[in-house]
Design an enzyme around this catalytic site. Structure first.
Site, PDB file in Angstrom:
ATOM      1  N   ASP A 164       0.878  -1.181   0.000  1.00  0.00           N
ATOM      2  CA  ASP A 164       0.000   0.000   0.000  1.00  0.00           C
ATOM      3  C   ASP A 164       0.909   1.222   0.000  1.00  0.00           C
ATOM      4  O   ASP A 164       2.087   1.144   0.384  1.00  0.00           O
ATOM      5  CB  ASP A 164      -0.903   0.013   1.250  1.00  0.00           C
ATOM      6  CG  ASP A 164      -2.061   1.000   1.105  1.00  0.00           C
ATOM      7  OD1 ASP A 164      -3.189   0.561   0.850  1.00  0.00           O
ATOM      8  OD2 ASP A 164      -1.840   2.229   1.222  1.00  0.00           O
ATOM      9  N   LYS A 192     -22.718  -5.463  -8.408  1.00  0.00           N
ATOM     10  CA  LYS A 192     -22.377  -4.470  -7.380  1.00  0.00           C
ATOM     11  C   LYS A 192     -22.978  -3.104  -7.720  1.00  0.00           C
ATOM     12  O   LYS A 192     -23.457  -2.383  -6.832  1.00  0.00           O
ATOM     13  CB  LYS A 192     -20.849  -4.388  -7.262  1.00  0.00           C
ATOM     14  CG  LYS A 192     -20.322  -3.318  -6.331  1.00  0.00           C
ATOM     15  CD  LYS A 192     -20.615  -3.584  -4.878  1.00  0.00           C
ATOM     16  CE  LYS A 192     -19.948  -2.506  -4.001  1.00  0.00           C
ATOM     17  NZ  LYS A 192     -20.412  -2.587  -2.610  1.00  0.00           N
TER      18      LYS A 192
HETATM   19  P1  NAD Z   1      -9.728   3.502   0.817  1.00  0.00           P
HETATM   20  O1  NAD Z   1      -9.545   4.788   0.093  1.00  0.00           O
HETATM   21  O2  NAD Z   1      -9.888   3.502   2.300  1.00  0.00           O
HETATM   22  O3  NAD Z   1      -8.495   2.521   0.473  1.00  0.00           O
HETATM   23  C1  NAD Z   1      -7.799   2.483  -0.748  1.00  0.00           C
HETATM   24  C2  NAD Z   1      -6.369   2.075  -0.448  1.00  0.00           C
HETATM   25  O4  NAD Z   1      -5.670   1.913  -1.693  1.00  0.00           O
HETATM   26  C3  NAD Z   1      -5.594   3.125   0.358  1.00  0.00           C
HETATM   27  O5  NAD Z   1      -4.996   2.507   1.489  1.00  0.00           O
HETATM   28  C4  NAD Z   1      -4.559   3.634  -0.626  1.00  0.00           C
HETATM   29  O6  NAD Z   1      -3.336   4.021  -0.004  1.00  0.00           O
HETATM   30  C5  NAD Z   1      -4.364   2.413  -1.518  1.00  0.00           C
HETATM   31  N1  NAD Z   1      -3.808   2.745  -2.825  1.00  0.00           N
HETATM   32  C6  NAD Z   1      -4.266   3.651  -3.722  1.00  0.00           C
HETATM   33  N2  NAD Z   1      -3.473   3.663  -4.816  1.00  0.00           N
HETATM   34  C7  NAD Z   1      -2.507   2.729  -4.606  1.00  0.00           C
HETATM   35  C8  NAD Z   1      -1.387   2.286  -5.358  1.00  0.00           C
HETATM   36  N3  NAD Z   1      -1.112   2.799  -6.553  1.00  0.00           N
HETATM   37  N4  NAD Z   1      -0.599   1.317  -4.821  1.00  0.00           N
HETATM   38  C9  NAD Z   1      -0.871   0.798  -3.604  1.00  0.00           C
HETATM   39  N5  NAD Z   1      -1.908   1.198  -2.837  1.00  0.00           N
HETATM   40  C10 NAD Z   1      -2.717   2.148  -3.333  1.00  0.00           C
HETATM   41  O7  NAD Z   1     -10.984   2.787   0.116  1.00  0.00           O
HETATM   42  P2  NAD Z   1     -11.900   1.606   0.715  1.00  0.00           P
HETATM   43  O8  NAD Z   1     -13.038   2.198   1.474  1.00  0.00           O
HETATM   44  O9  NAD Z   1     -11.011   0.572   1.327  1.00  0.00           O
HETATM   45  O10 NAD Z   1     -12.539   1.054  -0.665  1.00  0.00           O
HETATM   46  C11 NAD Z   1     -11.792   0.282  -1.592  1.00  0.00           C
HETATM   47  C12 NAD Z   1     -12.734  -0.183  -2.689  1.00  0.00           C
HETATM   48  O11 NAD Z   1     -13.803  -0.963  -2.120  1.00  0.00           O
HETATM   49  C13 NAD Z   1     -13.430   0.967  -3.452  1.00  0.00           C
HETATM   50  O12 NAD Z   1     -13.561   0.618  -4.782  1.00  0.00           O
HETATM   51  C14 NAD Z   1     -14.782   1.058  -2.767  1.00  0.00           C
HETATM   52  O13 NAD Z   1     -15.771   1.617  -3.616  1.00  0.00           O
HETATM   53  C15 NAD Z   1     -15.066  -0.394  -2.425  1.00  0.00           C
HETATM   54  N6  NAD Z   1     -15.929  -0.649  -1.264  1.00  0.00           N
HETATM   55  C16 NAD Z   1     -15.840   0.081  -0.126  1.00  0.00           C
HETATM   56  C17 NAD Z   1     -16.677  -0.208   0.951  1.00  0.00           C
HETATM   57  C18 NAD Z   1     -16.620   0.598   2.249  1.00  0.00           C
HETATM   58  O14 NAD Z   1     -17.551   0.460   3.060  1.00  0.00           O
HETATM   59  N7  NAD Z   1     -15.593   1.399   2.483  1.00  0.00           N
HETATM   60  C19 NAD Z   1     -17.580  -1.269   0.879  1.00  0.00           C
HETATM   61  C20 NAD Z   1     -17.628  -2.034  -0.286  1.00  0.00           C
HETATM   62  C21 NAD Z   1     -16.812  -1.722  -1.349  1.00  0.00           C
END
Ligand code: NAD
Length: 306
Positions: A31, A171
């Protein structure tokens, strides 16, 4: 045992990877945030040095990234997953992305002797914390069987929706309903507040009739109604999903006027600096706009109480 790469340790990816690590999977994580990587190393995972190294060393690479942009960049990049992965490896993308991007990834994967599984995640972040997520999976039968042990370690409910791309499409259908329910609840609660009604009475009535819904029951009581708008699922991500939904509806010539309105309501929330809060916080946005007190239940109030 297959070595598993896990890229993206955010609000969702971190607990999902943690559940894999705790259940004994051989995990290599990556990450941009070194703190999240450190927390997984504490649980027994190893820290990956690059996307290329993870792709070379792991036969299944999980991505849990914000959007299509990041997933495509990491998969298709010059030193990315596809050029480095061993033939027979699987990209298990669990992010919510444009299904057309998933189709493009699958077409490219085949050229490298690889395959893609799209398995976006249903339910809330708190379910991911407890290993109680729901997964909707698009995959060949063979790939579905291969990733199933991982899904079972991260969640309780797994649906094989069809071929590659069907998980992401399911989804979008799901999140259209979930995000729209947030908007509908927000407007209803603002009206209740404007009327000067007792919020607990309003909620009791809503919970007792066909007006009840999953967001009002599962998300609002622990989040916005309790005064906790930390994400959860951010307004920014909900807006991203509504963008995907509206675009997909346009392409498919399905009229979704409510989706367009909800999309723009979330645009408005982002323009007012609310993008980083939980999506239930759309209730605060509407109340702020109308200069109404935010809807809050008394401390300790539980669903079902008077
Ligand atoms: P988030 O923003 O909390 O996490 C994303 C992570 O990706 C971050 O830790 C970031 O540092 C990392 N990242 C980004 N670019 C990167 C790269 N180039 N290399 C390595 N790491 C990288 O988002 P989230 O809430 O965890 O959501 C992730 C996905 O899941 C999204 O598509 C979201 O729509 C989906 N989702 C979220 C939820 C929720 O409740 N939060 C529920 C279902 C689905």
């Amino acid at each position: 045992m297959e070595k598993i790469g896990f890229i993206g340790l955010g609000r969702m990816g971190k607990p999902m990877a943690a559940n894999l690590a705790r259940k004994g999977f051989a995990l290599v994580v990556l990450d941009l945030n070194p703190v999240a990587v450190g927390e997984l190393v504490e649980l027994g995972a190893s820290a990956g040095s690059s996307v290329a190294q993870i792709a070379r060393d792991c036969s299944i690479v999980v991505t849990m990234l914000p959007s299509s942009v990041e997933v495509e960049a990491l998969a298709l990049g010059a030193d990315g997953i596809f050029v480095n992965a061993k033939p027979g490896s699987v990209l298990l993308d669990m992010s919510t992305i444009d299904p057309l991007a998933t189709d493009r990834l699958q077409a490219e994967a085949v050229k490298h002797g690889l395959s893609v599984v799209d398995a976006p995640v249903g339910r809330l972040a708190e379910h991911a914390d407890r290993g109680e997520s729901l997964f909707m999976v698009g995959a060949s039968n063979a790939d579905f069987a291969r990733v199933r042990p991982l899904l079972d370690a991260m969640g309780t409910t797994v649906y094989h929706c069809g071929g590659v791309g069907s998980g992401g499409r399911t989804k979008l259908v799901n999140n259209y309903v979930a995000v729209t329910l947030c908007q509908v609840n927000a407007e209803a609660l603002a009206l209740s507040q404007r009327f000067g009604l007792d919020i607990t009475k309003t909620l009791q009535v809503l919970y007792g009739t066909s007006a009840n819904n999953g967001q009002l029951r599962m998300n609002f009581p622990n989040k916005v109604l309790a005064g906790d708008t930390s994400p959860g699922f951010t307004i920014d991500l909900a807006h991203k999903d509504m963008s995907l939904i509206v675009t997909a509806a346009h392409a498919a010539r399905v009229p979704m006027p409510v989706a367009a309105a909800v999309h723009e309501s979330f645009s408005l929330a982002r323009a007012s600096d609310y993008g980083g809060i939980d999506f239930s916080g759309i209730a605060d946005v509407i109340c702020d706009l109308a200069r109404i007190d935010k809807p809050r239940t008394p401390a300790g109030w539980m669903v079902g109480q008077a």
